[in-house]
Design a protein around this motif. Structure first.
Motif, PDB file in Angstrom:
ATOM      1  N   ALA A  15     -10.025   2.639  41.940  1.00 39.35           N
ATOM      2  CA  ALA A  15     -10.818   3.443  42.878  1.00 39.35           C
ATOM      3  C   ALA A  15     -10.444   4.918  42.785  1.00 39.35           C
ATOM      4  O   ALA A  15     -11.307   5.802  42.850  1.00 39.35           O
ATOM      5  CB  ALA A  15     -10.613   2.935  44.298  1.00 39.35           C
TER       6      ALA A  15
ATOM      7  N   ARG B 276     -13.063   7.779  41.725  1.00 38.54           N
ATOM      8  CA  ARG B 276     -13.251   8.934  42.612  1.00 38.54           C
ATOM      9  C   ARG B 276     -13.033  10.239  41.843  1.00 38.54           C
ATOM     10  O   ARG B 276     -13.806  11.191  41.966  1.00 38.54           O
ATOM     11  CB  ARG B 276     -12.249   8.803  43.758  1.00 38.54           C
TER      12      ARG B 276
ATOM     13  N   SER C 182     -15.626  10.896  38.876  1.00 39.61           N
ATOM     14  CA  SER C 182     -16.930  11.308  39.407  1.00 39.61           C
ATOM     15  C   SER C 182     -16.943  12.794  39.736  1.00 39.61           C
ATOM     16  O   SER C 182     -17.939  13.485  39.511  1.00 39.61           O
ATOM     17  CB  SER C 182     -17.276  10.484  40.649  1.00 39.61           C
TER      18      SER C 182
ATOM     19  N   GLN D 125     -17.188   0.920  38.715  1.00 43.32           N
ATOM     20  CA  GLN D 125     -17.994   0.566  39.885  1.00 43.32           C
ATOM     21  C   GLN D 125     -18.236  -0.936  39.920  1.00 43.32           C
ATOM     22  O   GLN D 125     -18.080  -1.583  40.961  1.00 43.32           O
ATOM     23  CB  GLN D 125     -19.346   1.278  39.841  1.00 43.32           C
TER      24      GLN D 125
ATOM     25  N   LEU E 136     -17.115  -3.566  42.850  1.00 37.17           N
ATOM     26  CA  LEU E 136     -18.171  -4.163  43.662  1.00 37.17           C
ATOM     27  C   LEU E 136     -18.387  -5.641  43.393  1.00 37.17           C
ATOM     28  O   LEU E 136     -19.105  -6.309  44.142  1.00 37.17           O
ATOM     29  CB  LEU E 136     -19.493  -3.426  43.422  1.00 37.17           C
TER      30      LEU E 136
ATOM     31  N   THR F  41     -14.245   2.559  50.377  1.00 38.27           N
ATOM     32  CA  THR F  41     -15.492   2.931  51.045  1.00 38.27           C
ATOM     33  C   THR F  41     -15.612   4.449  51.143  1.00 38.27           C
ATOM     34  O   THR F  41     -16.688   5.017  50.918  1.00 38.27           O
ATOM     35  CB  THR F  41     -15.569   2.293  52.441  1.00 38.27           C
TER      36      THR F  41
ATOM     37  N   PHE G 196     -16.728   5.800  47.787  1.00 38.09           N
ATOM     38  CA  PHE G 196     -18.150   5.607  47.522  1.00 38.09           C
ATOM     39  C   PHE G 196     -19.007   6.541  48.373  1.00 38.09           C
ATOM     40  O   PHE G 196     -20.024   7.066  47.905  1.00 38.09           O
ATOM     41  CB  PHE G 196     -18.543   4.147  47.750  1.00 38.09           C
TER      42      PHE G 196
ATOM     43  N   MET H 123     -22.682   6.994  46.509  1.00 35.57           N
ATOM     44  CA  MET H 123     -23.061   5.823  45.721  1.00 35.57           C
ATOM     45  C   MET H 123     -23.168   4.594  46.614  1.00 35.57           C
ATOM     46  O   MET H 123     -22.348   4.383  47.508  1.00 35.57           O
ATOM     47  CB  MET H 123     -22.010   5.540  44.644  1.00 35.57           C
ATOM     48  N   TYR H 124     -24.178   3.786  46.383  1.00 36.03           N
ATOM     49  CA  TYR H 124     -24.331   2.502  47.058  1.00 36.03           C
ATOM     50  C   TYR H 124     -24.256   2.647  48.576  1.00 36.03           C
ATOM     51  O   TYR H 124     -23.557   1.892  49.254  1.00 36.03           O
ATOM     52  CB  TYR H 124     -23.269   1.504  46.575  1.00 36.03           C
TER      53      TYR H 124
ATOM     54  N   VAL I 252     -21.800  -0.847  50.669  1.00 39.60           N
ATOM     55  CA  VAL I 252     -21.084   0.080  51.534  1.00 39.60           C
ATOM     56  C   VAL I 252     -21.390  -0.200  52.996  1.00 39.60           C
ATOM     57  O   VAL I 252     -20.493  -0.193  53.849  1.00 39.60           O
ATOM     58  CB  VAL I 252     -21.416   1.542  51.163  1.00 39.60           C
TER      59      VAL I 252
END
Length: 292
Positions: free
Chosen positions: A100, A104, A107, A124, A128, A159, A162, A167-168, A173
């Motif tokens: 994660a 993060r 991105s 991702q 997920l 969370t 994201f 995203m999502y 999420v």
């Protein structure tokens, strides 16, 4: 710059002032194992973002920092598994927290260097994969760092990542936010409470955020004009206190802060600046791992 409780401007809580005077001490070439490499790579991203957003990014600094980012990015791929997860030494089960953290960071780094979209998509998918409408984002144990020490905290951390990446927002999420909201009946973990306050601020759920911040007000440590939080009253880890207090600060400032919020935030900032080292950085919550 913040305003204090009387509405006066105060500049003594300038977190980045010292850091900007010592960029050579903060911009570093990443090296080491999967965790250490990321711990050194991430500050380069945040320094670049700040300098760009404040129109202070010079060509020389951009070149130096992006060279470090590119090197760190390529090195981190050595610790990536075929399923998109990252591990500390490139062997064994994937480390969910580290994955994660990488997701993060990569991105954010995309706006400065080339990051293969396939690497982001794979991470991702790894994170997920176990998600359903009745389960939080993470339902299994992982080797964790900083204050991330249980399933709820890990789910909150991911969370937040994201939500920061936009995203999502629907589906996984929202399912995770629903599960996290059910967990706030137990606010005994100060780190988790501070992180959740930030998560629900990002999600725009200010009612839940305010509930969490009110609880944090009851356990705040006040020293003169400074405010900070610790995991326990006898906490000796300054780095963990910095992390907790920073999440509270983010929760206070990430929405639409009032003058009162800014005054409160300035007292947190003043404590944070008192914890900085010579270069303007902070001691890390990362375990200093063996070099990989």
């Amino acid at each position: 710059m913040f305003e204090n409780e009387e509405g006066n401007h105060c500049c003594d809580g300038d977190i980045l002032g010292r850091a900007l005077k010592n960029l050579d001490g903060l911009l570093q070439m990443p090296y080491g194992c999967g965790e250490q490499n990321m711990a050194l790579l991430a500050p380069n991203i945040y320094i670049l973002e700040y300098l760009r957003n404040t129109q202070q990014l010079t060509p020389a600094i951009r070149e130096k920092a992006t060279n470090f980012l590119t090197s760190g990015y390529q090195r981190q791929l050595n610790y990536k598994d075929k399923d998109g997860a990252y591990s500390t030494f490139g062997a064994g089960p994937g480390n969910t927290w580290l994955t994660a953290f990488v997701l993060r960071s990569f991105s954010k780094a995309q706006s400065f260097i080339y990051i293969d979209p396939a690497n982001i998509e794979a991470s991702q998918a790894y994170i997920l994969h176990p998600v359903s409408q009745t389960r939080s984002l993470i339902t299994y144990a992982s080797s964790l760092q900083g204050g991330v020490s249980d399933e709820v905290t890990l789910s909150a951390y991911i969370t937040a990542a994201f939500l920061e990446m936009n995203m999502y927002i629907d589906g996984p999420v929202n399912a995770s936010l629903s599960c996290l909201k059910k967990s706030i009946s137990d606010l005994s973990n100060t780190y988790t409470t501070a992180l959740l306050a930030y998560v629900f601020t990002l999600a725009g759920d200010m009612e839940t955020c305010d509930h969490l911040l009110k609880h944090l007000d009851t356990v705040v440590l006040q020293e003169g004009g400074f405010l900070h939080w610790s995991q326990i009253a006898t906490e000796t880890s300054a780095s963990l206190s910095v992390e907790i207090s920073s999440y509270v600060l983010l929760a206070k400032l990430s929405a639409s802060p009032t003058v009162e919020d800014l005054g409160y935030a300035s007292r947190i900032v003043r404590w944070l600046t008192s914890q900085q080292n010579y270069y303007g950085g902070f001691s890390s919550t990362q375990v200093q791992p063996r070099q990989g």
